[in-house]
Motif scaffolding. Sequence first.
Motif, PDB file in Angstrom:
ATOM      1  N   LYS A  30     -38.149  -6.941  47.819  1.00  0.00           N
ATOM      2  CA  LYS A  30     -39.370  -7.576  48.334  1.00  0.00           C
ATOM      3  C   LYS A  30     -39.150  -9.049  48.662  1.00  0.00           C
ATOM      4  N   GLY A  31     -38.008  -9.341  49.248  1.00  0.00           N
ATOM      5  CA  GLY A  31     -37.724 -10.693  49.711  1.00  0.00           C
ATOM      6  C   GLY A  31     -37.185 -11.640  48.670  1.00  0.00           C
ATOM      7  N   LYS A  32     -37.063 -11.187  47.410  1.00  0.00           N
ATOM      8  CA  LYS A  32     -36.543 -12.040  46.344  1.00  0.00           C
ATOM      9  C   LYS A  32     -35.182 -11.545  45.868  1.00  0.00           C
ATOM     10  N   VAL A  33     -34.289 -12.471  45.610  1.00  0.00           N
ATOM     11  CA  VAL A  33     -32.959 -12.108  45.128  1.00  0.00           C
ATOM     12  C   VAL A  33     -33.074 -11.521  43.721  1.00  0.00           C
ATOM     13  N   CYS A  34     -32.491 -10.352  43.537  1.00  0.00           N
ATOM     14  CA  CYS A  34     -32.533  -9.704  42.228  1.00  0.00           C
ATOM     15  C   CYS A  34     -31.150  -9.433  41.667  1.00  0.00           C
ATOM     16  N   ARG A  35     -30.117  -9.542  42.497  1.00  0.00           N
ATOM     17  CA  ARG A  35     -28.757  -9.280  42.021  1.00  0.00           C
ATOM     18  C   ARG A  35     -27.738 -10.014  42.870  1.00  0.00           C
ATOM     19  N   ILE A  36     -26.726 -10.554  42.202  1.00  0.00           N
ATOM     20  CA  ILE A  36     -25.526 -11.048  42.862  1.00  0.00           C
ATOM     21  C   ILE A  36     -24.395 -10.121  42.443  1.00  0.00           C
ATOM     22  N   MET A  37     -23.758  -9.482  43.408  1.00  0.00           N
ATOM     23  CA  MET A  37     -22.631  -8.599  43.126  1.00  0.00           C
ATOM     24  C   MET A  37     -21.340  -9.290  43.558  1.00  0.00           C
ATOM     25  N   VAL A  38     -20.386  -9.362  42.649  1.00  0.00           N
ATOM     26  CA  VAL A  38     -19.119 -10.035  42.898  1.00  0.00           C
ATOM     27  C   VAL A  38     -17.997  -9.019  42.725  1.00  0.00           C
ATOM     28  N   CYS A  39     -17.273  -8.742  43.801  1.00  0.00           N
ATOM     29  CA  CYS A  39     -16.211  -7.733  43.768  1.00  0.00           C
ATOM     30  C   CYS A  39     -14.853  -8.367  44.063  1.00  0.00           C
ATOM     31  N   ASP A  40     -13.834  -7.925  43.337  1.00  0.00           N
ATOM     32  CA  ASP A  40     -12.480  -8.377  43.635  1.00  0.00           C
ATOM     33  C   ASP A  40     -12.150  -8.069  45.088  1.00  0.00           C
ATOM     34  N   ALA A  41     -11.568  -9.025  45.765  1.00  0.00           N
ATOM     35  CA  ALA A  41     -11.182  -8.802  47.161  1.00  0.00           C
ATOM     36  C   ALA A  41      -9.909  -7.973  47.254  1.00  0.00           C
ATOM     37  N   ASN A  42      -9.079  -8.027  46.212  1.00  0.00           N
ATOM     38  CA  ASN A  42      -7.806  -7.302  46.212  1.00  0.00           C
ATOM     39  C   ASN A  42      -7.825  -6.202  45.160  1.00  0.00           C
ATOM     40  N   THR A  43      -7.281  -5.049  45.524  1.00  0.00           N
ATOM     41  CA  THR A  43      -7.182  -3.944  44.583  1.00  0.00           C
ATOM     42  C   THR A  43      -5.876  -4.037  43.801  1.00  0.00           C
ATOM     43  N   MET A  44      -5.785  -3.255  42.723  1.00  0.00           N
ATOM     44  CA  MET A  44      -4.588  -3.280  41.876  1.00  0.00           C
ATOM     45  C   MET A  44      -4.376  -1.918  41.242  1.00  0.00           C
ATOM     46  N   ASN A  45      -3.217  -1.757  40.589  1.00  0.00           N
ATOM     47  CA  ASN A  45      -2.905  -0.478  39.965  1.00  0.00           C
ATOM     48  C   ASN A  45      -3.607  -0.338  38.616  1.00  0.00           C
ATOM     49  N   GLU A  46      -3.408   0.807  37.970  1.00  0.00           N
ATOM     50  CA  GLU A  46      -4.132   1.098  36.737  1.00  0.00           C
ATOM     51  C   GLU A  46      -3.766   0.155  35.604  1.00  0.00           C
ATOM     52  N   THR A  47      -2.502  -0.166  35.477  1.00  0.00           N
ATOM     53  CA  THR A  47      -2.084  -1.084  34.411  1.00  0.00           C
ATOM     54  C   THR A  47      -2.713  -2.452  34.583  1.00  0.00           C
ATOM     55  N   ASP A  48      -2.686  -2.956  35.803  1.00  0.00           N
ATOM     56  CA  ASP A  48      -3.224  -4.293  36.059  1.00  0.00           C
ATOM     57  C   ASP A  48      -4.744  -4.337  35.904  1.00  0.00           C
ATOM     58  N   ILE A  49      -5.440  -3.244  36.290  1.00  0.00           N
ATOM     59  CA  ILE A  49      -6.893  -3.259  36.162  1.00  0.00           C
ATOM     60  C   ILE A  49      -7.297  -3.186  34.694  1.00  0.00           C
TER      61      ILE A  49
ATOM     62  N   ASP B 281      -4.182   0.961  25.557  1.00  0.00           N
ATOM     63  CA  ASP B 281      -3.114   1.309  26.499  1.00  0.00           C
ATOM     64  C   ASP B 281      -3.041   2.807  26.744  1.00  0.00           C
ATOM     65  N   SER B 282      -3.519   3.583  25.798  1.00  0.00           N
ATOM     66  CA  SER B 282      -3.472   5.048  25.915  1.00  0.00           C
ATOM     67  C   SER B 282      -4.571   5.605  26.822  1.00  0.00           C
ATOM     68  N   GLU B 283      -5.543   4.770  27.177  1.00  0.00           N
ATOM     69  CA  GLU B 283      -6.648   5.237  28.020  1.00  0.00           C
ATOM     70  C   GLU B 283      -6.146   5.516  29.440  1.00  0.00           C
ATOM     71  N   ASN B 284      -6.334   6.768  29.888  1.00  0.00           N
ATOM     72  CA  ASN B 284      -5.936   7.170  31.239  1.00  0.00           C
ATOM     73  C   ASN B 284      -7.136   6.981  32.161  1.00  0.00           C
ATOM     74  N   ILE B 285      -7.190   5.843  32.815  1.00  0.00           N
ATOM     75  CA  ILE B 285      -8.346   5.489  33.625  1.00  0.00           C
ATOM     76  C   ILE B 285      -8.525   6.431  34.813  1.00  0.00           C
ATOM     77  N   SER B 286      -7.462   6.754  35.495  1.00  0.00           N
ATOM     78  CA  SER B 286      -7.568   7.622  36.673  1.00  0.00           C
ATOM     79  C   SER B 286      -8.097   8.999  36.304  1.00  0.00           C
ATOM     80  N   HIS B 287      -7.610   9.581  35.209  1.00  0.00           N
ATOM     81  CA  HIS B 287      -8.104  10.887  34.774  1.00  0.00           C
ATOM     82  C   HIS B 287      -9.557  10.780  34.319  1.00  0.00           C
ATOM     83  N   GLY B 288      -9.866   9.723  33.601  1.00  0.00           N
ATOM     84  CA  GLY B 288     -11.225   9.553  33.123  1.00  0.00           C
ATOM     85  C   GLY B 288     -12.232   9.475  34.257  1.00  0.00           C
ATOM     86  N   MET B 289     -11.894   8.746  35.311  1.00  0.00           N
ATOM     87  CA  MET B 289     -12.811   8.585  36.434  1.00  0.00           C
ATOM     88  C   MET B 289     -12.841   9.815  37.325  1.00  0.00           C
TER      89      MET B 289
END
Length: 219
Positions: A67-86, A115-123
């Motif tokens: 309704k014309g008012k700012v309610c969220r600022i979303m900030v996203c990484d411009a560069n992607t990375m692999n599972e270890t780095d994320i 370190d044991s968390e498998n992010i790709s499988h989880g998602m």
Amino acid sequence: MMLLVLSAALYAQKEVTKFLGIPVDGTKAAMIQKLKAKGFTPSLREKDMLVGTFNGAKVNVYIVTNKGKVCRIMVCDANTMNETDIRIRFNTLCRQFNENKKYISASLSDYILQDSENISHGMTLYNKRYEAAYYQLPSDWNETVASEMESLMLSKYTKEELANITEDQKKELLVQVTMEMLGKLSKRSVWFMISEHYGQYYISMFYDNEYNRANGEDL
């Protein structure tokens, strides 16, 4: 100590979430100008997106309105990375928020990924969301803590009753403050999550002003 933090947050004025010191509020046009003053510039490839550097990383910034008012600022990484780095980036952000006195965690759970968390499988297999949420505390809570705590106690008990307050009454007071605080602080949430794009990952971070977001009033 936690009770003091909760008390201050409960009685703070309607102070909204801030991004780089800028209230997440007002019109989109005004927010764009304020972000430009912070060094962000319009994207050449995507309309309504700003680009710049935030917390040491190159980011894309989006402004969400209701309704014309700012309610969220979303900030996203411009560069992607692999599972270890994320995983490292996610855990680093968790530690930075945990150590920042401007925030308290929205959960008693530890967000740190092992370190044991498998992010790709989880998602991919389980639609798991890797996210962490915090509440942004009012800027003046340290100065108001003592007086506001006293006001809260006196609103419930007389001075004579406070002189003989029981442990059960103290616990009841803490529960009351905690429940009311959660409602107040939930309006000032800052959270982030791991997002995926073609097998690569990036962080999406959200600075929310829930006072301006839709809450079912149009239903």
